[in-house]
Motif scaffolding. Structure first.
Motif, PDB file in Angstrom:
ATOM      1  N   GLY A   6      -7.828  -5.408  -2.848  1.00 40.05           N
ATOM      2  CA  GLY A   6      -6.772  -5.899  -1.975  1.00 40.05           C
ATOM      3  C   GLY A   6      -5.870  -6.893  -2.684  1.00 40.05           C
ATOM      4  N   GLY A   7      -4.910  -7.425  -1.941  1.00 38.28           N
ATOM      5  CA  GLY A   7      -4.022  -8.414  -2.527  1.00 38.28           C
ATOM      6  C   GLY A   7      -2.726  -8.513  -1.772  1.00 38.28           C
ATOM      7  N   LEU A   8      -1.775  -9.211  -2.405  1.00 40.04           N
ATOM      8  CA  LEU A   8      -0.450  -9.417  -1.841  1.00 40.04           C
ATOM      9  C   LEU A   8       0.546  -8.557  -2.604  1.00 40.04           C
ATOM     10  CD1 LEU A   8       1.672 -10.961  -0.147  1.00 40.04           C
ATOM     11  CD2 LEU A   8       1.630 -12.739  -1.918  1.00 40.04           C
ATOM     12  N   VAL A   9       1.255  -7.712  -1.886  1.00 43.30           N
ATOM     13  CA  VAL A   9       2.251  -6.843  -2.506  1.00 43.30           C
ATOM     14  C   VAL A   9       3.522  -6.859  -1.662  1.00 43.30           C
ATOM     15  CG1 VAL A   9       0.538  -5.329  -3.573  1.00 43.30           C
ATOM     16  CG2 VAL A   9       1.416  -4.799  -1.287  1.00 43.30           C
ATOM     17  N   GLN A  10       4.563  -6.253  -2.214  1.00 43.42           N
ATOM     18  CA  GLN A  10       5.817  -6.134  -1.480  1.00 43.42           C
ATOM     19  C   GLN A  10       5.908  -4.770  -0.803  1.00 43.42           C
ATOM     20  OE1 GLN A  10       8.883  -6.988  -4.390  1.00 43.42           O
ATOM     21  NE2 GLN A  10       8.827  -9.168  -3.890  1.00 43.42           N
ATOM     22  N   ALA A  11       6.741  -4.703   0.192  1.00 42.90           N
ATOM     23  CA  ALA A  11       6.955  -3.438   0.887  1.00 42.90           C
ATOM     24  C   ALA A  11       7.386  -2.370  -0.116  1.00 42.90           C
ATOM     25  CB  ALA A  11       8.003  -3.606   1.972  1.00 42.90           C
ATOM     26  N   GLY A  12       6.792  -1.194   0.022  1.00 35.49           N
ATOM     27  CA  GLY A  12       7.080  -0.101  -0.897  1.00 35.49           C
ATOM     28  C   GLY A  12       6.102   0.012  -2.048  1.00 35.49           C
ATOM     29  N   ASP A  13       5.325  -1.023  -2.282  1.00 38.32           N
ATOM     30  CA  ASP A  13       4.344  -1.009  -3.373  1.00 38.32           C
ATOM     31  C   ASP A  13       3.114  -0.193  -2.984  1.00 38.32           C
ATOM     32  OD1 ASP A  13       4.865  -4.404  -4.662  1.00 38.32           O
ATOM     33  OD2 ASP A  13       5.984  -2.537  -4.920  1.00 38.32           O
ATOM     34  N   SER A  14       2.199  -0.088  -3.946  1.00 41.50           N
ATOM     35  CA  SER A  14       0.950   0.642  -3.748  1.00 41.50           C
ATOM     36  C   SER A  14      -0.246  -0.238  -4.069  1.00 41.50           C
ATOM     37  CB  SER A  14       0.906   1.889  -4.639  1.00 41.50           C
ATOM     38  OG  SER A  14       1.947   2.794  -4.330  1.00 41.50           O
TER      39      SER A  14
END
Length: 124
Positions: A9-17
């Motif tokens: 898991g983690g923190l990502v931006q919209a559109g990422d995988s």
């Protein structure tokens, strides 16, 4: 009692995988179905996807169909959830669990050996 472990898991931006993994230390996945669920703050636990350890066509929740892919590696004794085109509404704690029955279920109560969950946060 067996407790599964999620990772990735983690923190990502919209559109990422992101790809989540599910393992059971010292445990062989012999139960028939592995499932992934998620829970957002203040909401009920939501079905995401399920797969038979023996193979076959998985089942997906409507909100993730076409973006998420569930898979398993029997040799590695590991389950996966590949999440593409992530959206802010995918944010939540993701859990893997097992089901001792040959049919799929989208109900959390039908699963056992839950992991502690892992946070996935998608920023807009």
């Amino acid at each position: 009692q067996v407790q599964l472990q999620e990772s990735g898991g983690g923190l990502v931006q919209a559109g990422d995988s992101l790809r989540l993994s599910c393992i059971g230390p010292g445990h062989t996945f012999s139960n028939l179905v592995m499932g992934w669920f998620r829970q957002a703050p203040g909401k009920e636990r939501e079905f995401v996807a399920a797969i038979w350890w023996s193979g076959g066509t998985p089942d997906y929740g409507d909100s993730v169909k076409g973006r998420f892919t569930i898979s398993r590696d029997n040799a590695e004794n590991t389950g996966y959830l590949q999440m593409n085109s992530l959206k802010p509404e995918d944010t939540g704690v993701y859990y893997c669990a097992e089901r001792n029955h040959p049919t799929f279920s989208r109900l959390a109560q039908d699963y056992v050996n839950w992991g502690q969950g892992i946070q996935v946060t998608v920023s807009s």
